[in-house]
Motif scaffolding. Structure first.
Motif, PDB file in Angstrom:
ATOM      1  N   UNK A 233       0.797  -1.228   0.000  1.00  0.00           N
ATOM      2  CA  UNK A 233       0.000   0.000   0.000  1.00  0.00           C
ATOM      3  C   UNK A 233       0.833   1.283   0.000  1.00  0.00           C
ATOM      4  N   UNK A 234       2.008   1.271   0.621  1.00  0.00           N
ATOM      5  CA  UNK A 234       2.816   2.485   0.725  1.00  0.00           C
ATOM      6  C   UNK A 234       3.427   2.910  -0.605  1.00  0.00           C
ATOM      7  N   UNK A 235       3.309   2.067  -1.628  1.00  0.00           N
ATOM      8  CA  UNK A 235       3.851   2.421  -2.941  1.00  0.00           C
ATOM      9  C   UNK A 235       2.780   2.371  -4.025  1.00  0.00           C
ATOM     10  N   UNK A 236       1.522   2.487  -3.603  1.00  0.00           N
ATOM     11  CA  UNK A 236       0.404   2.539  -4.544  1.00  0.00           C
ATOM     12  C   UNK A 236      -0.407   3.799  -4.294  1.00  0.00           C
ATOM     13  N   UNK A 237      -1.023   4.320  -5.353  1.00  0.00           N
ATOM     14  CA  UNK A 237      -1.849   5.520  -5.216  1.00  0.00           C
ATOM     15  C   UNK A 237      -3.087   5.419  -6.095  1.00  0.00           C
TER      16      UNK A 237
END
Length: 287
Positions: A233-237
């Motif tokens: 999640x920390x590298x998806x937007x």
């Protein structure tokens, strides 16, 4: 279902065709977007679902459009950043970036995109001039959006690994063929790309990659699940790809669908996708 408060739409477009033609729009098959889309139209679709900031992405491959988009962003507090177009094969990329930043709203330039999906040369991403230009984009503190198709993901992975100083953002998860097609090759190359720590990706543009109609959330789930496993999640937007998404979905339907697909995640994980990753990667607070 609305997006959570503070949501950033990390990928949408605006265009007025009399000023910047969009020759890629086929009036027969793409009638839903064969129209002009303005900041007022954007406000009408974002406000009801809780989006409070956006990243405006180029649609016409000219610096003139980018200059105009920066001016639009300067007048609209909803738009927090612009991903503009630049010819990365040019020998003077640094100077061109300087001219864009000197334009009105130039401080809102947060990234650059080049339509690599249209390049017939399979070695395009390995070319010395292309890599020199992308390196200059990274040196200027800007992100580089990867607009590639799934057969180009392997080359995109090599590019990201060879240029670790550049922040790469994969648009539309590399356009996987959804709706019953085997995803093994795409998933392998997506995971390889995600192995480079300088990469992130957008959960955007998926509804128009389902090769059947009508689509269902289950058609999209494999792509979203693979992306979560590869990037976390920390590298998806989140990105809407509006108005292009109108070819297959309304803005609220895509928001609602993504919210349901992300429902198993924790609050902080969902918050990363809806707002934190875009703010960090595009440096929207400083813009």
């Amino acid at each position: 279902m609305s997006a959570p408060p503070g949501t950033v739409d990390a990928h949408h477009h605006l265009w007025v065709r009399a000023r910047h033609p969009q020759p890629w729009i086929d009036p027969a098959t793409m009638a839903a977007i064969d129209a002009d889309f303005t900041p007022a139209d954007l406000a009408r679709v974002t406000r009801p679902v809780g989006v409070t900031g956006t990243v405006l992405v180029q649609a016409n491959s000219t610096e003139a459009e980018t200059v105009d988009l920066l001016g639009v962003a300067a007048d609209d507090p909803l738009i927090r950043g612009v991903v503009g177009w630049l010819d990365v094969t040019a020998p003077d990329v640094t100077e061109r970036l300087g001219r864009l930043r000197a334009a009105r709203g130039g401080h809102l330039l947060v990234g650059v995109r080049y339509s690599m999906q249209d390049e017939p040369d399979p070695a395009f991403l390995d070319r010395v001039d292309v890599r020199r230009g992308i390196t200059a984009v990274g040196a200027a503190g800007l992100a580089f959006d990867l607009l590639v198709r799934q057969h180009q993901l392997g080359a995109a992975g090599r590019l990201a690994r060879d240029l670790p100083e550049v922040r790469f953002v994969l648009d539309h998860l590399g356009k996987p063929a959804l709706g019953g097609t085997a995803l093994d090759g795409w998933a392998r190359d997506l995971h390889a790309l995600a192995g480079a720590a300088n990469t992130t990706a957008k959960l955007s543009g998926l509804v128009t990659e389902v090769h059947r109609a009508p689509w269902t959330p289950q058609d999209l789930r494999p792509a979203v699940d693979h992306a979560l496993d590869a990037f976390g999640p920390d590298r998806l937007m989140f990105g809407s790809d509006w108005p292009v998404c109108l070819l297959a979905s309304s803005y609220p339907r895509w928001v609602d669908t993504l919210a349901k697909l992300l429902d198993p995640l924790g609050d902080e994980e969902r918050a990363a996708i809806w707002r934190h990753t875009a703010r960090r990667v595009y440096r929207l607070e400083s813009a």
